[in-house]
Design a protein around this motif. Structure first.
Motif, PDB file in Angstrom:
ATOM      1  N   MET A   1      70.374  51.593 -33.330  1.00  0.00           N
ATOM      2  CA  MET A   1      70.025  51.996 -31.967  1.00  0.00           C
ATOM      3  C   MET A   1      70.239  53.488 -31.800  1.00  0.00           C
ATOM      4  O   MET A   1      71.234  54.043 -32.248  1.00  0.00           O
ATOM      5  CB  MET A   1      70.890  51.234 -30.955  1.00  0.00           C
ATOM      6  N   ASP A   2      69.275  54.147 -31.146  1.00  0.00           N
ATOM      7  CA  ASP A   2      69.414  55.568 -30.846  1.00  0.00           C
ATOM      8  C   ASP A   2      70.288  55.734 -29.600  1.00  0.00           C
ATOM      9  O   ASP A   2      71.435  56.141 -29.676  1.00  0.00           O
ATOM     10  CB  ASP A   2      68.034  56.181 -30.637  1.00  0.00           C
ATOM     11  N   ARG A   3      69.739  55.384 -28.449  1.00  0.00           N
ATOM     12  CA  ARG A   3      70.506  55.486 -27.207  1.00  0.00           C
ATOM     13  C   ARG A   3      70.428  54.176 -26.437  1.00  0.00           C
ATOM     14  O   ARG A   3      69.425  53.478 -26.484  1.00  0.00           O
ATOM     15  CB  ARG A   3      69.964  56.615 -26.332  1.00  0.00           C
ATOM     16  N   LEU A   4      71.488  53.880 -25.722  1.00  0.00           N
ATOM     17  CA  LEU A   4      71.518  52.716 -24.850  1.00  0.00           C
ATOM     18  C   LEU A   4      71.192  53.181 -23.437  1.00  0.00           C
ATOM     19  O   LEU A   4      71.846  54.070 -22.895  1.00  0.00           O
ATOM     20  CB  LEU A   4      72.892  52.054 -24.891  1.00  0.00           C
ATOM     21  N   GLY A   5      70.153  52.580 -22.857  1.00  0.00           N
ATOM     22  CA  GLY A   5      69.691  53.002 -21.547  1.00  0.00           C
ATOM     23  C   GLY A   5      69.770  51.910 -20.503  1.00  0.00           C
ATOM     24  O   GLY A   5      70.064  50.745 -20.793  1.00  0.00           O
ATOM     25  N   ILE A   6      69.471  52.309 -19.279  1.00  0.00           N
ATOM     26  CA  ILE A   6      69.454  51.384 -18.149  1.00  0.00           C
ATOM     27  C   ILE A   6      68.300  51.762 -17.232  1.00  0.00           C
ATOM     28  O   ILE A   6      67.991  52.946 -17.059  1.00  0.00           O
ATOM     29  CB  ILE A   6      70.798  51.408 -17.386  1.00  0.00           C
ATOM     30  N   HIS A   7      67.641  50.765 -16.680  1.00  0.00           N
ATOM     31  CA  HIS A   7      66.520  51.019 -15.767  1.00  0.00           C
ATOM     32  C   HIS A   7      67.053  51.472 -14.411  1.00  0.00           C
ATOM     33  O   HIS A   7      68.029  50.925 -13.895  1.00  0.00           O
ATOM     34  CB  HIS A   7      65.680  49.757 -15.590  1.00  0.00           C
ATOM     35  N   SER A   8      66.403  52.460 -13.837  1.00  0.00           N
ATOM     36  CA  SER A   8      66.851  52.990 -12.545  1.00  0.00           C
ATOM     37  C   SER A   8      66.774  51.953 -11.433  1.00  0.00           C
ATOM     38  O   SER A   8      67.473  52.073 -10.419  1.00  0.00           O
ATOM     39  CB  SER A   8      66.013  54.216 -12.153  1.00  0.00           C
ATOM     40  N   PHE A   9      65.957  50.907 -11.602  1.00  0.00           N
ATOM     41  CA  PHE A   9      65.857  49.881 -10.573  1.00  0.00           C
ATOM     42  C   PHE A   9      67.131  49.035 -10.456  1.00  0.00           C
ATOM     43  O   PHE A   9      67.267  48.250  -9.520  1.00  0.00           O
ATOM     44  CB  PHE A   9      64.657  48.968 -10.819  1.00  0.00           C
ATOM     45  N   VAL A  10      68.044  49.175 -11.407  1.00  0.00           N
ATOM     46  CA  VAL A  10      69.358  48.557 -11.216  1.00  0.00           C
ATOM     47  C   VAL A  10      70.083  49.237 -10.058  1.00  0.00           C
ATOM     48  O   VAL A  10      70.861  48.614  -9.335  1.00  0.00           O
ATOM     49  CB  VAL A  10      70.195  48.657 -12.510  1.00  0.00           C
ATOM     50  N   TRP A  11      69.778  50.521  -9.857  1.00  0.00           N
ATOM     51  CA  TRP A  11      70.485  51.327  -8.868  1.00  0.00           C
ATOM     52  C   TRP A  11      69.725  51.535  -7.563  1.00  0.00           C
ATOM     53  O   TRP A  11      70.322  51.636  -6.500  1.00  0.00           O
ATOM     54  CB  TRP A  11      70.803  52.703  -9.439  1.00  0.00           C
ATOM     55  N   THR A  12      68.400  51.656  -7.653  1.00  0.00           N
ATOM     56  CA  THR A  12      67.634  52.106  -6.484  1.00  0.00           C
ATOM     57  C   THR A  12      66.169  51.753  -6.616  1.00  0.00           C
ATOM     58  O   THR A  12      65.654  51.592  -7.725  1.00  0.00           O
ATOM     59  CB  THR A  12      67.760  53.639  -6.339  1.00  0.00           C
ATOM     60  N   ALA A  38      60.557  54.488 -13.166  1.00  0.00           N
ATOM     61  CA  ALA A  38      59.185  54.064 -12.958  1.00  0.00           C
ATOM     62  C   ALA A  38      58.324  55.313 -12.800  1.00  0.00           C
ATOM     63  O   ALA A  38      58.823  56.439 -12.828  1.00  0.00           O
ATOM     64  CB  ALA A  38      59.088  53.167 -11.728  1.00  0.00           C
ATOM     65  N   TYR A  39      57.028  55.127 -12.653  1.00  0.00           N
ATOM     66  CA  TYR A  39      56.071  56.225 -12.595  1.00  0.00           C
ATOM     67  C   TYR A  39      56.510  57.310 -11.613  1.00  0.00           C
ATOM     68  O   TYR A  39      56.769  57.038 -10.440  1.00  0.00           O
ATOM     69  CB  TYR A  39      54.708  55.668 -12.190  1.00  0.00           C
ATOM     70  N   LEU A  40      56.619  58.531 -12.120  1.00  0.00           N
ATOM     71  CA  LEU A  40      57.073  59.664 -11.304  1.00  0.00           C
ATOM     72  C   LEU A  40      55.862  60.487 -10.862  1.00  0.00           C
ATOM     73  O   LEU A  40      55.283  61.242 -11.651  1.00  0.00           O
ATOM     74  CB  LEU A  40      58.027  60.550 -12.118  1.00  0.00           C
ATOM     75  N   VAL A  63      60.076  56.737 -19.173  1.00  0.00           N
ATOM     76  CA  VAL A  63      59.318  56.323 -17.991  1.00  0.00           C
ATOM     77  C   VAL A  63      58.454  55.127 -18.374  1.00  0.00           C
ATOM     78  O   VAL A  63      57.794  55.142 -19.421  1.00  0.00           O
ATOM     79  CB  VAL A  63      58.431  57.462 -17.458  1.00  0.00           C
ATOM     80  N   THR A  64      58.467  54.089 -17.547  1.00  0.00           N
ATOM     81  CA  THR A  64      57.567  52.960 -17.738  1.00  0.00           C
ATOM     82  C   THR A  64      56.792  52.714 -16.454  1.00  0.00           C
ATOM     83  O   THR A  64      57.255  53.048 -15.361  1.00  0.00           O
ATOM     84  CB  THR A  64      58.318  51.684 -18.138  1.00  0.00           C
ATOM     85  N   MET A  65      55.629  52.133 -16.591  1.00  0.00           N
ATOM     86  CA  MET A  65      54.758  51.937 -15.430  1.00  0.00           C
ATOM     87  C   MET A  65      53.756  50.836 -15.735  1.00  0.00           C
ATOM     88  O   MET A  65      53.595  50.401 -16.871  1.00  0.00           O
ATOM     89  CB  MET A  65      54.011  53.242 -15.117  1.00  0.00           C
ATOM     90  N   GLY A  66      53.084  50.388 -14.700  1.00  0.00           N
ATOM     91  CA  GLY A  66      51.951  49.497 -14.831  1.00  0.00           C
ATOM     92  C   GLY A  66      50.821  50.046 -13.993  1.00  0.00           C
ATOM     93  O   GLY A  66      51.057  50.633 -12.932  1.00  0.00           O
ATOM     94  N   LEU A  67      49.612  49.894 -14.457  1.00  0.00           N
ATOM     95  CA  LEU A  67      48.463  50.407 -13.711  1.00  0.00           C
ATOM     96  C   LEU A  67      48.098  49.461 -12.568  1.00  0.00           C
ATOM     97  O   LEU A  67      48.183  48.238 -12.714  1.00  0.00           O
ATOM     98  CB  LEU A  67      47.256  50.557 -14.631  1.00  0.00           C
ATOM     99  N   PRO A  68      47.668  50.001 -11.428  1.00  0.00           N
ATOM    100  CA  PRO A  68      47.121  49.138 -10.363  1.00  0.00           C
ATOM    101  C   PRO A  68      45.720  48.682 -10.745  1.00  0.00           C
ATOM    102  O   PRO A  68      45.072  49.278 -11.629  1.00  0.00           O
ATOM    103  CB  PRO A  68      47.097  50.068  -9.154  1.00  0.00           C
ATOM    104  N   PHE A  69      45.225  47.648 -10.103  1.00  0.00           N
ATOM    105  CA  PHE A  69      43.884  47.145 -10.425  1.00  0.00           C
ATOM    106  C   PHE A  69      42.809  48.203 -10.154  1.00  0.00           C
ATOM    107  O   PHE A  69      41.768  48.211 -10.811  1.00  0.00           O
ATOM    108  CB  PHE A  69      43.592  45.856  -9.652  1.00  0.00           C
ATOM    109  N   SER A  70      43.068  49.107  -9.231  1.00  0.00           N
ATOM    110  CA  SER A  70      42.096  50.170  -8.939  1.00  0.00           C
ATOM    111  C   SER A  70      41.993  51.184 -10.077  1.00  0.00           C
ATOM    112  O   SER A  70      41.064  51.997 -10.101  1.00  0.00           O
ATOM    113  CB  SER A  70      42.494  50.896  -7.653  1.00  0.00           C
TER     114      SER A  70
END
Length: 294
Positions: A1-12, A38-40, A63-70
């Motif tokens: 493992m390089d780095r251990l991370g956490i998603h910001s949605f745990v916090w906000t 998430a998408y900035l 950063v992770t994201m999902g595209l909207p249907f549009s």
């Protein structure tokens, strides 16, 4: 493992600059070395300030994201695909500008439940869009990883084998897979075998429980997951991901079907997750050492 991370949605939910900076501070305080946003949108955040804060806290950024249907690049509509490519290009630049190392998520389709099977034309559009995005990401020094998610969040890539076939079609050496134990638990017949199948093509890894809550409180077999990661010599980032309606914003709650509070206090959750992941990695290493003895 390089780095251990956490998603910001745990916090906000991350709607403001102050929220994101607070999430960074809490992540570092809990011993994490990477934060996933998430998408900035550059028009909504001061990316230079976030980059400086990350550097001061010794935090890497993904950063992770999902595209909207549009903006679905797997659409058959040319204008929709172009809109999606522009969104992906903006995201690559945002990751670069914040000093991030990885852009991942559901980049190859919309994030949501489809009412139809994928089409050949739509798949071809997605492959071409990801290939072009990979070129831009490589030039920007940003890793590009495609998250394999369950059938209710995309109709295109639900298994590791599908993901490997897709990235082969792009013809790019800069596209890797983003695997997630929550999704693998739903879609893979054998998640550990899927990890071994992907091998070095895994560029990013999410650790999440089957119920999206505390690690160890669901049915994911983490012993086999960490044994497989050790077997392939996985040395890239691992990020803990957990959602609760207490924190996650409404849009993601709808997309991911977060209808209840899987937890209400995020600090104990984050501290437990770090200890759990480190313990499971250590146990996997000790099992390997024991099995290697003559």
């Amino acid at each position: 493992m390089d780095r251990l991370g956490i998603h910001s949605f745990v916090w906000t939910g991350g709607q403001t600059q102050a929220m994101l900076e607070k999430a960074m501070e809490k992540s570092a305080a809990c011993g994490y070395k990477l934060i996933e946003f998430a998408y900035l949108r550059p028009e909504n955040f001061d990316l230079d300030a976030l980059a400086r804060r990350a550097a001061a806290l010794d935090l890497a950024v993904a950063v992770t994201m999902g595209l909207p249907f549009s903006h679905d690049v797997s659409s058959e509509d040319a204008e929709t695909v172009k809109a999606g490519e522009r969104m992906l290009a903006d995201a690559v630049r945002a990751v670069r500008d914040i000093g991030g190392r990885t852009l991942g998520g559901i980049l190859y389709s919309a994030h949501g439940k489809y009412a139809r099977m994928p089409t050949r034309k739509g798949r071809d559009n997605s492959v071409a869009a990801i290939a072009r995005t990979a070129d831009a990401a490589k030039a920007a020094g940003v890793g590009l990883v495609l998250e394999i998610v369950n059938r209710f969040e995309t109709n295109l890539l639900n298994t590791t084998a599908q993901g490997l076939a897709f990235i082969k079609e792009t013809g790019s050496d800069h596209v890797r897979l983003h695997l997630d134990t929550f999704h693998m638990n739903i879609e893979e017949a054998d998640p550990a075998a899927a990890i071994r199948l992907a091998g070095d093509r895994i560029g990013y890894f999410h650790i999440g429980e089957s119920n999206r809550g505390y690690l160890g409180d669901g049915v994911v077999d983490f012993d086999r997951i960490f044994d497989a990661l050790l077997d392939i010599g996985y040395g890239r980032d691992i990020t803990f991901e957990s959602f609760s309606s207490t924190v996650v914003d409404e849009g993601l709650s709808l997309a991911c079907a977060i209808w209840r509070d899987t937890w209400t206090d995020n600090v104990p959750l984050a501290e437990h997750a770090r200890r759990f992941i480190e313990l499971k990695m250590d146990e996997a290493g000790r099992r390997r050492a024991t099995n290697a003895r003559p």
